[in-house]
Design an enzyme around this catalytic site. Sequence first.
Site, PDB file in Angstrom:
ATOM      1  N   LYS A  91      -9.474   7.684   2.611  1.00  0.00           N
ATOM      2  CA  LYS A  91     -10.067   6.356   2.457  1.00  0.00           C
ATOM      3  C   LYS A  91     -11.517   6.323   2.933  1.00  0.00           C
ATOM      4  O   LYS A  91     -12.258   5.393   2.596  1.00  0.00           O
ATOM      5  CB  LYS A  91      -9.224   5.314   3.188  1.00  0.00           C
ATOM      6  CG  LYS A  91      -7.877   5.069   2.532  1.00  0.00           C
ATOM      7  CD  LYS A  91      -7.041   4.054   3.286  1.00  0.00           C
ATOM      8  CE  LYS A  91      -5.684   3.865   2.623  1.00  0.00           C
ATOM      9  NZ  LYS A  91      -4.848   5.090   2.646  1.00  0.00           N
ATOM     10  N   HIS A 121      -2.661   7.866   6.123  1.00  0.00           N
ATOM     11  CA  HIS A 121      -2.906   6.535   5.575  1.00  0.00           C
ATOM     12  C   HIS A 121      -4.257   6.023   6.067  1.00  0.00           C
ATOM     13  O   HIS A 121      -5.072   5.563   5.276  1.00  0.00           O
ATOM     14  CB  HIS A 121      -1.777   5.590   5.981  1.00  0.00           C
ATOM     15  CG  HIS A 121      -1.847   4.261   5.325  1.00  0.00           C
ATOM     16  ND1 HIS A 121      -1.799   4.104   3.959  1.00  0.00           N
ATOM     17  CD2 HIS A 121      -1.976   3.003   5.841  1.00  0.00           C
ATOM     18  CE1 HIS A 121      -1.882   2.809   3.654  1.00  0.00           C
ATOM     19  NE2 HIS A 121      -2.003   2.132   4.774  1.00  0.00           N
ATOM     20  N   GLU A 172      -0.700   5.208  13.727  1.00  0.00           N
ATOM     21  CA  GLU A 172      -0.380   6.364  12.890  1.00  0.00           C
ATOM     22  C   GLU A 172      -0.463   7.655  13.702  1.00  0.00           C
ATOM     23  O   GLU A 172       0.376   8.553  13.542  1.00  0.00           O
ATOM     24  CB  GLU A 172      -1.308   6.441  11.686  1.00  0.00           C
ATOM     25  CG  GLU A 172      -0.968   7.614  10.773  1.00  0.00           C
ATOM     26  CD  GLU A 172      -1.642   7.577   9.425  1.00  0.00           C
ATOM     27  OE1 GLU A 172      -1.248   8.363   8.524  1.00  0.00           O
ATOM     28  OE2 GLU A 172      -2.577   6.764   9.238  1.00  0.00           O
ATOM     29  N   CYS A 175       0.804  -1.232   0.000  1.00  0.00           N
ATOM     30  CA  CYS A 175       0.000   0.000   0.000  1.00  0.00           C
ATOM     31  C   CYS A 175       0.835   1.279   0.000  1.00  0.00           C
ATOM     32  O   CYS A 175       0.268   2.377  -0.093  1.00  0.00           O
ATOM     33  CB  CYS A 175      -0.937   0.002   1.196  1.00  0.00           C
ATOM     34  SG  CYS A 175      -1.904  -1.516   1.328  1.00  0.00           S
ATOM     35  N   HIS A 207      -9.874   1.797   0.298  1.00  0.00           N
ATOM     36  CA  HIS A 207      -8.431   1.560   0.249  1.00  0.00           C
ATOM     37  C   HIS A 207      -8.080   1.067  -1.145  1.00  0.00           C
ATOM     38  O   HIS A 207      -8.407  -0.062  -1.522  1.00  0.00           O
ATOM     39  CB  HIS A 207      -8.043   0.527   1.292  1.00  0.00           C
ATOM     40  CG  HIS A 207      -6.574   0.467   1.574  1.00  0.00           C
ATOM     41  ND1 HIS A 207      -5.610   0.877   0.670  1.00  0.00           N
ATOM     42  CD2 HIS A 207      -5.894   0.043   2.672  1.00  0.00           C
ATOM     43  CE1 HIS A 207      -4.414   0.706   1.193  1.00  0.00           C
ATOM     44  NE2 HIS A 207      -4.562   0.200   2.412  1.00  0.00           N
ATOM     45  N   PHE A 253       1.670  -3.179   4.414  1.00  0.00           N
ATOM     46  CA  PHE A 253       2.008  -4.488   4.956  1.00  0.00           C
ATOM     47  C   PHE A 253       3.526  -4.669   4.930  1.00  0.00           C
ATOM     48  O   PHE A 253       4.216  -4.177   4.028  1.00  0.00           O
ATOM     49  CB  PHE A 253       1.374  -5.589   4.116  1.00  0.00           C
ATOM     50  CG  PHE A 253      -0.071  -5.879   4.473  1.00  0.00           C
ATOM     51  CD1 PHE A 253      -0.721  -5.212   5.496  1.00  0.00           C
ATOM     52  CD2 PHE A 253      -0.779  -6.829   3.762  1.00  0.00           C
ATOM     53  CE1 PHE A 253      -2.037  -5.487   5.823  1.00  0.00           C
ATOM     54  CE2 PHE A 253      -2.100  -7.122   4.071  1.00  0.00           C
ATOM     55  CZ  PHE A 253      -2.729  -6.448   5.102  1.00  0.00           C
TER      56      PHE A 253
END
Length: 399
Positions: A320, A288, A299, A155, A325, A384
């Site tokens: 998002k 994010h 975050e 991502c 996403h 990830f």
Amino acid sequence: MRRVVVTGLGMVTSLGLDTETTWRRMRAGDCGIGPLRSLSLPAEPVQIAAQVDLPADAPGGRRSNKCDRMALLALEDALAQSGPDLDSGDPRRRGVFQGAGTSGLPTGEAYLLDRMAGKRGRAADPVFQNSCGVTDVLGLRLGAMGPRSTIMNACSSSLMAIGQAWEQVAHGDLDLAVAGGAEALCRMTFAGFSCLKAMDPAPCRPFSRDRAGLNLGEGAVHLVLEPLNLAKARGAGILAEVLGYGASMDAHHPTAPHPEGDGAARAIQMALRVSGLFAEEVDLVSAHATATPANDGSETLAIRRALGDAAKRVSVTASKSQFGHTLGAAGAVGAATAVLCLRDQVVSPTLRLEDPDPLCDLDCTPLAARERRLGVALVNAFAFGGNNVCLALRRWEGR
């Protein structure tokens, strides 16, 4: 090093097939997440996603898959705004940098389903599902003979692509770069996130106390990057300046972020250092913010660790909540959001943030867009494997 600016921005999203339509609907607080219609997966517990409805005349040849077609449409949007003369200049000084996720995998899935159903299928189609397919299609359209880079860092892929493009232009190796990402929904991705129990069956709620997971989305976003002196010389409109980026690795877990946001904070600090910025100069963070229980809290901690007391005055937005996403394209979506916020001096909203998590105690712009003086923005993409990227942008004020 040369100063690098954004002269074009192309967006194809679940809210619109061009940048200005998408941005108008973002500011209005519209949401592109809705019932799943592009895939038939009746056994899955989640039946929503953010999907793009492409017109029949969208660019692309006979073998183009949806990812290619969205990418080409976004490229035309970006080029129309930037206006470079592709018939002149040195094509060896044009480059393409793209973040990829599934790329043409839906084409391969369709072929497999045909074979499983006893149909012959088009045997050549799976050849065009390779991860660098979008990059090659864009390079052909641009006549780009400079470097082409396809990044698959989950991502954070497309934000890393923008950072690499910035480096090449800033160091004098390229005079024009197109950077971004494209992602189309596919069965494997949908089923995989379902198995991870990472998806919310309702529209996602970043930074909320009751957040329960992400929604998947699709789309394409490209930025046109040029050195400032050449952009000025040809009279190009300038949307923002790219100041630099930072990247780091958590080395913590295959999917979960570091609980204290350690690697993410280092990426943000590196972006500040490379860009020559002080934390107090940051006005906006395009987060994010996946709306998963683990991500949003870590975050928030990362932003606080990196910015210190300056985090208290920063506005945060979570795109998002509007686009879902978009995986490999998510970083580019976040960058486009920041560019538009800087241009128009407004912070786009974080939808459905009615009950904020006390752990996510920053100003996350709940529910509605807000006008605000914005000079510098950071864009986060945390993937990830703990692949963290942060990009720094500055509002263009004519000097």
